[in-house]
Enzyme design. Sequence first.
Site, PDB file in Angstrom:
ATOM      1  N   GLY A  15       0.850  -1.198   0.000  1.00 40.91           N
ATOM      2  CA  GLY A  15       0.000   0.000   0.000  1.00 40.91           C
ATOM      3  C   GLY A  15       0.880   1.240   0.000  1.00 40.91           C
ATOM      4  O   GLY A  15       2.090   1.168  -0.317  1.00 40.91           O
ATOM      5  N   THR A  16       0.331   2.365   0.384  1.00 37.41           N
ATOM      6  CA  THR A  16       1.107   3.609   0.425  1.00 37.41           C
ATOM      7  C   THR A  16       2.316   3.448   1.337  1.00 37.41           C
ATOM      8  O   THR A  16       3.418   3.875   0.999  1.00 37.41           O
ATOM      9  CB  THR A  16       0.221   4.760   0.931  1.00 37.41           C
ATOM     10  OG1 THR A  16      -0.984   4.797   0.153  1.00 37.41           O
ATOM     11  CG2 THR A  16       0.924   6.101   0.864  1.00 37.41           C
ATOM     12  N   LYS A  79      -3.771  21.551  -1.805  1.00 39.54           N
ATOM     13  CA  LYS A  79      -4.613  21.636  -0.599  1.00 39.54           C
ATOM     14  C   LYS A  79      -4.088  22.798   0.238  1.00 39.54           C
ATOM     15  O   LYS A  79      -2.979  22.724   0.784  1.00 39.54           O
ATOM     16  CB  LYS A  79      -4.525  20.319   0.185  1.00 39.54           C
ATOM     17  CG  LYS A  79      -5.134  20.355   1.577  1.00 39.54           C
ATOM     18  CD  LYS A  79      -4.822  19.075   2.346  1.00 39.54           C
ATOM     19  CE  LYS A  79      -5.259  19.143   3.790  1.00 39.54           C
ATOM     20  NZ  LYS A  79      -4.865  17.933   4.549  1.00 39.54           N
ATOM     21  N   VAL A 203       2.071 -13.767   2.331  1.00 43.57           N
ATOM     22  CA  VAL A 203       2.901 -14.312   3.420  1.00 43.57           C
ATOM     23  C   VAL A 203       1.983 -15.180   4.276  1.00 43.57           C
ATOM     24  O   VAL A 203       0.976 -14.706   4.803  1.00 43.57           O
ATOM     25  CB  VAL A 203       3.521 -13.189   4.267  1.00 43.57           C
ATOM     26  CG1 VAL A 203       4.169 -13.748   5.524  1.00 43.57           C
ATOM     27  CG2 VAL A 203       4.520 -12.393   3.429  1.00 43.57           C
TER      28      VAL A 203
HETATM   29  C1  LIG Z   1     -11.171   5.887   5.982  1.00 44.39           C
HETATM   30  C2  LIG Z   1      -9.725   6.315   5.926  1.00 44.39           C
HETATM   31  C3  LIG Z   1      -9.385   7.548   5.361  1.00 44.39           C
HETATM   32  C4  LIG Z   1      -8.035   7.947   5.319  1.00 44.39           C
HETATM   33  N1  LIG Z   1      -7.698   9.193   4.803  1.00 44.39           N
HETATM   34  C5  LIG Z   1      -6.392   9.591   4.868  1.00 44.39           C
HETATM   35  C6  LIG Z   1      -5.995  10.865   4.359  1.00 44.39           C
HETATM   36  O1  LIG Z   1      -6.783  11.625   3.809  1.00 44.39           O
HETATM   37  N2  LIG Z   1      -4.689  11.232   4.489  1.00 44.39           N
HETATM   38  C7  LIG Z   1      -3.763  10.410   5.052  1.00 44.39           C
HETATM   39  O2  LIG Z   1      -2.608  10.800   5.155  1.00 44.39           O
HETATM   40  N3  LIG Z   1      -4.100   9.162   5.504  1.00 44.39           N
HETATM   41  C8  LIG Z   1      -5.383   8.753   5.407  1.00 44.39           C
HETATM   42  N4  LIG Z   1      -5.722   7.510   5.845  1.00 44.39           N
HETATM   43  C9  LIG Z   1      -4.639   6.596   6.230  1.00 44.39           C
HETATM   44  C10 LIG Z   1      -4.036   6.000   4.939  1.00 44.39           C
HETATM   45  O3  LIG Z   1      -5.071   5.384   4.200  1.00 44.39           O
HETATM   46  C11 LIG Z   1      -2.995   4.953   5.251  1.00 44.39           C
HETATM   47  O4  LIG Z   1      -2.042   5.497   6.131  1.00 44.39           O
HETATM   48  C12 LIG Z   1      -2.264   4.529   3.993  1.00 44.39           C
HETATM   49  O5  LIG Z   1      -3.169   4.104   3.016  1.00 44.39           O
HETATM   50  C13 LIG Z   1      -1.299   3.406   4.317  1.00 44.39           C
HETATM   51  O6  LIG Z   1      -1.950   2.214   4.391  1.00 44.39           O
HETATM   52  P1  LIG Z   1      -1.004   0.910   4.557  1.00 44.39           P
HETATM   53  O7  LIG Z   1      -0.067   0.878   3.367  1.00 44.39           O
HETATM   54  O8  LIG Z   1      -0.417   0.971   5.918  1.00 44.39           O
HETATM   55  O9  LIG Z   1      -2.026  -0.266   4.538  1.00 44.39           O
HETATM   56  P2  LIG Z   1      -2.884  -0.876   3.345  1.00 44.39           P
HETATM   57  O10 LIG Z   1      -3.196   0.141   2.326  1.00 44.39           O
HETATM   58  O11 LIG Z   1      -4.008  -1.602   4.010  1.00 44.39           O
HETATM   59  O12 LIG Z   1      -1.918  -1.945   2.639  1.00 44.39           O
HETATM   60  C14 LIG Z   1      -1.661  -3.204   3.260  1.00 44.39           C
HETATM   61  C15 LIG Z   1      -0.876  -4.062   2.284  1.00 44.39           C
HETATM   62  O13 LIG Z   1      -0.455  -5.253   2.932  1.00 44.39           O
HETATM   63  C16 LIG Z   1      -0.690  -6.355   2.087  1.00 44.39           C
HETATM   64  N5  LIG Z   1      -0.848  -7.544   2.920  1.00 44.39           N
HETATM   65  C17 LIG Z   1      -1.620  -7.704   4.007  1.00 44.39           C
HETATM   66  N6  LIG Z   1      -1.469  -8.946   4.502  1.00 44.39           N
HETATM   67  C18 LIG Z   1      -0.553  -9.583   3.704  1.00 44.39           C
HETATM   68  C19 LIG Z   1       0.030 -10.871   3.685  1.00 44.39           C
HETATM   69  N7  LIG Z   1      -0.278 -11.789   4.595  1.00 44.39           N
HETATM   70  N8  LIG Z   1       0.916 -11.170   2.711  1.00 44.39           N
HETATM   71  C20 LIG Z   1       1.260 -10.243   1.778  1.00 44.39           C
HETATM   72  N9  LIG Z   1       0.752  -8.994   1.722  1.00 44.39           N
HETATM   73  C21 LIG Z   1      -0.153  -8.686   2.701  1.00 44.39           C
HETATM   74  C22 LIG Z   1      -1.929  -5.988   1.295  1.00 44.39           C
HETATM   75  O14 LIG Z   1      -1.997  -6.733   0.103  1.00 44.39           O
HETATM   76  C23 LIG Z   1      -1.643  -4.492   1.034  1.00 44.39           C
HETATM   77  O15 LIG Z   1      -0.796  -4.384  -0.090  1.00 44.39           O
HETATM   78  C24 LIG Z   1      -7.038   7.083   5.850  1.00 44.39           C
HETATM   79  C25 LIG Z   1      -7.386   5.849   6.392  1.00 44.39           C
HETATM   80  C26 LIG Z   1      -8.721   5.463   6.440  1.00 44.39           C
HETATM   81  C27 LIG Z   1      -9.064   4.133   7.025  1.00 44.39           C
HETATM   82  N1  LIG Z   2       3.562  20.436   9.816  1.00 43.86           N
HETATM   83  C1  LIG Z   2       2.192  20.442   9.309  1.00 43.86           C
HETATM   84  C2  LIG Z   2       1.322  21.214  10.269  1.00 43.86           C
HETATM   85  C3  LIG Z   2       0.165  21.958   9.732  1.00 43.86           C
HETATM   86  C4  LIG Z   2       0.138  23.297   9.688  1.00 43.86           C
HETATM   87  N2  LIG Z   2      -1.095  23.681   9.153  1.00 43.86           N
HETATM   88  C5  LIG Z   2      -1.793  22.581   8.858  1.00 43.86           C
HETATM   89  C6  LIG Z   2      -3.032  22.454   8.254  1.00 43.86           C
HETATM   90  C7  LIG Z   2      -3.496  21.189   8.032  1.00 43.86           C
HETATM   91 CL1  LIG Z   2      -5.010  21.007   7.267  1.00 43.86          CL
HETATM   92  C8  LIG Z   2      -2.767  20.071   8.365  1.00 43.86           C
HETATM   93  C9  LIG Z   2      -1.498  20.198   8.980  1.00 43.86           C
HETATM   94  C10 LIG Z   2      -1.034  21.467   9.203  1.00 43.86           C
HETATM   95  C11 LIG Z   2       2.238  20.999   7.882  1.00 43.86           C
HETATM   96  O1  LIG Z   2       2.776  22.076   7.676  1.00 43.86           O
HETATM   97  O2  LIG Z   2       1.772  20.275   7.006  1.00 43.86           O
END
Ligand SMILES: Cc1cc2nc3c(=O)[nH]c(=O)nc-3n(C[C@H](O)[C@H](O)[C@H](O)COP(=O)(O)OP(=O)(O)OC[C@H]3O[C@@H](n4cnc5c(N)ncnc54)[C@H](O)[C@@H]3O)c2cc1C
Ligand SMILES: N[C@@H](Cc1c[nH]c2cc(Cl)ccc12)C(=O)O
Length: 523
Positions: A15-16, A79, A203
């Site tokens: 993921g990310t 943004k 895994v």
């Molecule tokens: C509703 C929601 C909204 C969000 N909005 C924001 C936002 O606007 N801004 C922001 O900064 N963050 C946001 N986040 C957080 C952000 O989505 C996550 O930090 C980011 O997507 C990282 O996810 P991850 O890579 O940790 O996990 P995931 O995206 O869940 O990836 C997990 C990975 O692990 C793999 N995996 C799992 N188990 C196994 C296994 N056994 N074997 C092999 N592979 C496996 C999967 O295939 C997948 O590739 C949000 C989160 C949620 C829940």
């Molecule tokens: N270090 C962060 C802190 C921050 C300062 N203003 C905002 C506004 C929003 Cl919406 C989020 C985060 C922040 C940054 O500069 O991104």
Amino acid sequence: MNTKNPDKVVIVGGGTAGWMTASYLKKAFGDRLSVTLVESGKIGTVGVGEATFSDIRHFFEFLDLKEEDWMPACNATYKLAVRFQDWQRPGHHFYHPFEQMRSVDGFSMTDWWLQDGPTDRFDRDCFVMASLCDAGRSPRYLNGSLLRQEFDERAEEPAGLTMSEHQGRTQFPYAYHFEAALLAKFLTGYSTDRGVQHIIDEVQEVKLDEHGWISHIVTKGHGDISGDLYIDCTGFRGVLLNQALGVPFISYQGTLPNDSAVALQVPLDMKTRGIPPYTQATAQEAGWIWTIPLFGRIGTGYVYAKDYCSPEEAERTLREFVGPEAADVEANHIRMRIGRSEQSWKNNCVAIGLSSGFVEPLESTGIFFIHHAIEQLVKHFPGADWHPQLRAGYNSAVSNVMDGVREFLVLHYKGAGRNDTQYWKDTKTRAIPDALADRIERWQVQLPDSENVFPYYHGLPPYSYMAILLGTGAIELRPSPALGLADSTAAQKEFAAIRDKAQFLVDTLPSQYEYFAAMQKLP
Ligand SMILES: Cc1cc2nc3c(=O)[nH]c(=O)nc-3n(C[C@H](O)[C@H](O)[C@H](O)COP(=O)(O)OP(=O)(O)OC[C@H]3O[C@@H](n4cnc5c(N)ncnc54)[C@H](O)[C@@H]3O)c2cc1C
Ligand SMILES: N[C@@H](Cc1c[nH]c2cc(Cl)ccc12)C(=O)O
């Protein structure tokens, strides 16, 4: 015990978190570090995470990527703030911008505003960005130059700083929105082009040695894979750190209400709808809805508490909120694990991303957590002796950043003026961290400053607390008594200067749609 420096990293998860980690480590250490990323082809990513902090620019700069290299590939937009809609009361909105709070005669403009502000819009009176957001403006002119005046701070900022070195010394005026799946795809290409080995497989087992360190992972189709350092990017599952190594998870649920979400990806006719330069968080009966404008679509979702709203009700509410464009779009229902792992690095396993922790998406902090964790991992990277002090230093920095953001998010609910549903009534009586209760008492007579907010680095400056306290409205604040005796002439002049600066920028900057349409040569 190892006698050589660890130089083989195995990342599980694509993921990310997985691909940000792979690309950054490869850029940091080049061919001196072997990086393998294993991701399941069947287990999906969380599929959201599309708004960021402004600090993310340090991540792209570290990878030697300019905006034109990655933004078009990720349908990215700018943004300038988060717009909080209906949090104080229905019909009211305010912004949390990326803009330093000015001061006059030793007092912040917030203090002067509490004493005798020009209008009832704290954000427009104290921040130029609030007017730009209301007008839907881009932060860059069509020739690509950044809006002028004090936002040109990058001129003084030394180039090449990491986020941890920068630590908010200057405030860059914008962050990004981008399509999460497209960023992962872009970083996959960046990483594999630089030698990261990419294995698509699941895994099935994590094998430990007699000391509880990971000896290897067992995959379904590629046999055993071993390395020195294992990085758990498996999302909420925490397959390596929480499941295999048994690191407990500390829930924040007692102080943060929301544990569920439902998300939609909705095509957008940008020409008619425009591209707002902010993330919007619209309060709902049992949570809030995010609207993230991307190039060509919006990302939107309802973050709610299942004790107050069912998944079906949440999806119905979200579809109604979005309107007819949502009709044929499939919903993505998500159960969120809110809190953090007791320690994100145990033995030879580091969790980064949702596997490490998550506090709900209200201020777009998930990707900030990932970026911070990766920088800290490089800073604390283990040597041949795997000195425990490096793990301890890493765990302390990562735990503090999450605990600090947790406090900041609790303040949004504690301070929200809304009390028209049981959900919002309960936000006033729900437990909050003791330290935050003490700080709220202090802030009622002395505004947030670097001495009285959460004391460890957590990415949020004191002015962010001011923006949320004044915007949400339920916590009564008073100006410093000294202002009753002070001459406010200079402060009033500064309010006028902010107003004039805002008007000049609104009059001269293009709309965000005009900017990106020109960049992408749309008719
Ligand atoms: C509703 C929601 C909204 C969000 N909005 C924001 C936002 O606007 N801004 C922001 O900064 N963050 C946001 N986040 C957080 C952000 O989505 C996550 O930090 C980011 O997507 C990282 O996810 P991850 O890579 O940790 O996990 P995931 O995206 O869940 O990836 C997990 C990975 O692990 C793999 N995996 C799992 N188990 C196994 C296994 N056994 N074997 C092999 N592979 C496996 C999967 O295939 C997948 O590739 C949000 C989160 C949620 C829940
Ligand atoms: N270090 C962060 C802190 C921050 C300062 N203003 C905002 C506004 C929003 Cl919406 C989020 C985060 C922040 C940054 O500069 O991104």
